[in-house]
Design an enzyme around this catalytic site. Sequence first.
Site, mmCIF file in Angstrom:
data_model
loop_
_atom_site.group_PDB
_atom_site.id
_atom_site.type_symbol
_atom_site.label_atom_id
_atom_site.label_comp_id
_atom_site.label_asym_id
_atom_site.label_seq_id
_atom_site.Cartn_x
_atom_site.Cartn_y
_atom_site.Cartn_z
ATOM 1 N N HIS A 192 -11.998 -17.799 -9.631
ATOM 2 C CA HIS A 192 -11.810 -16.348 -9.566
ATOM 3 C C HIS A 192 -11.728 -15.872 -8.126
ATOM 4 C CE1 HIS A 192 -12.600 -15.756 -13.825
ATOM 5 N NE2 HIS A 192 -13.520 -16.683 -13.698
ATOM 6 N N ALA A 224 -10.687 -17.185 -20.986
ATOM 7 C CA ALA A 224 -10.617 -18.562 -21.461
ATOM 8 C C ALA A 224 -11.724 -18.709 -22.498
ATOM 9 C CB ALA A 224 -10.839 -19.528 -20.308
ATOM 10 N N SER A 226 -10.338 -16.801 -16.434
ATOM 11 C CA SER A 226 -10.358 -18.097 -15.739
ATOM 12 C C SER A 226 -9.002 -18.786 -15.762
ATOM 13 C CB SER A 226 -11.346 -19.053 -16.407
ATOM 14 O OG SER A 226 -12.634 -18.557 -16.320
ATOM 15 N N MET A 269 -17.706 -16.287 -22.705
ATOM 16 C CA MET A 269 -18.838 -15.692 -21.984
ATOM 17 C C MET A 269 -18.464 -14.376 -21.316
ATOM 18 S SD MET A 269 -20.075 -19.195 -20.145
ATOM 19 C CE MET A 269 -20.132 -20.762 -21.044
ATOM 20 N N SER A 270 -17.416 -13.721 -21.818
ATOM 21 C CA SER A 270 -16.988 -12.470 -21.171
ATOM 22 C C SER A 270 -16.430 -11.514 -22.209
ATOM 23 C CB SER A 270 -15.913 -12.786 -20.123
ATOM 24 O OG SER A 270 -14.721 -13.227 -20.755
ATOM 25 N N TYR A 314 -23.462 -14.011 -16.713
ATOM 26 C CA TYR A 314 -24.167 -15.268 -16.383
ATOM 27 C C TYR A 314 -24.341 -15.483 -14.884
ATOM 28 C CZ TYR A 314 -19.465 -17.333 -15.693
ATOM 29 O OH TYR A 314 -18.193 -17.577 -15.267
ATOM 30 N N GLU A 315 -23.597 -14.714 -14.079
ATOM 31 C CA GLU A 315 -23.774 -14.834 -12.631
ATOM 32 C C GLU A 315 -25.029 -14.093 -12.169
ATOM 33 O OE1 GLU A 315 -19.662 -14.748 -10.437
ATOM 34 O OE2 GLU A 315 -19.501 -13.504 -12.229
ATOM 35 N N ASN A 350 -10.275 -25.373 -24.849
ATOM 36 C CA ASN A 350 -10.978 -26.598 -25.278
ATOM 37 C C ASN A 350 -11.456 -26.414 -26.711
ATOM 38 O OD1 ASN A 350 -12.858 -24.643 -23.664
ATOM 39 N ND2 ASN A 350 -14.196 -25.710 -25.108
ATOM 40 N N HIS A 358 -19.349 -11.642 -14.232
ATOM 41 C CA HIS A 358 -19.905 -12.211 -15.457
ATOM 42 C C HIS A 358 -21.412 -11.955 -15.515
ATOM 43 C CE1 HIS A 358 -16.213 -14.694 -14.998
ATOM 44 N NE2 HIS A 358 -16.203 -14.647 -16.310
ATOM 45 N N HIS A 366 -16.042 -27.363 -17.048
ATOM 46 C CA HIS A 366 -15.252 -26.257 -16.507
ATOM 47 C C HIS A 366 -13.878 -26.724 -16.026
ATOM 48 C CE1 HIS A 366 -14.618 -22.269 -14.945
ATOM 49 N NE2 HIS A 366 -14.390 -22.731 -13.729
#
Length: 266
Positions: A55, A107, A25, A205-206, A79-80, A229, A77, A241
Amino acid sequence: MNLTVSYIQERIKNFKPEIGIILGSGLGDFADNFESVKIPYKDIPGFENSEVQGHKGQLIFAKVNGKNTVIMQGRYHFYEGYSMQTVTYPVKILKKLGIKTLIITNAAGAVNENFNPGDLMFITDHINFMGTNPLIGKNDDTLGVRFPDMSEVYSKKLINLAQETAEKLKIKYQKGVYIATTGPSYETPAEIKMFRLLGASAVGMSTVPEAIIANYCGLDVLGISCLTNYAAGVSNNPLNHEEVIETANKVKESFKLLLSEFIKRL
Ligand code: HPA
């Protein structure tokens, strides 16, 4: 898989990539200034069309500091809603195209309270907290064994080289364990507290699915997290995000410098 490989080889002629890079990201423009062949994922048989904020979704074949490189601008991802097979398919293809080294970037939130947004973290190891594994299913013996060893997924040699490179460039870095959740919700403060107890320094998440497959098929992996963050509960701020992208953008220039100098030294 053969159809995918032959389609790509047809497009890149006799270009033989040695190094693969997955851009996370906000880091996606690393490849923009190189003369290259670009192939959108949607054109590649076997790839799905990826769309997520921040992306692009294409493979970029370029010489980076004299090294033949293939760059994934954008990733799939979990989550997609993509399957673990879809998420990790490109890594198998890069292996078949001949890469030996894979640099995976992302990220991530800072779980370690001594780390700060804007820090780069070299991943020393990971915790798979996604509740599944991309190797579930029939094994492809042409790629790797049924029960792969995971004792050095992230190459110590590459971490040392990355550290030397960062030191030479005077770029601040951290080292630590990355823990992967499925997302897409960020974590609760209680989850982050647990992750800290488990030994994680960063959360995202990746990366973990791709690293499992890369290790399985014998690639040397370097993982770099851009800490964008404080993880939930570390500061009082809610997560979003936009903050992730904003911090990634701030770090982008030193990150790109580190990446290209690292590739030169490989
Ligand atoms: N949690 C999970 N994934 C992330 C975060 C986070 O705090 N920041 C960037 N990706």
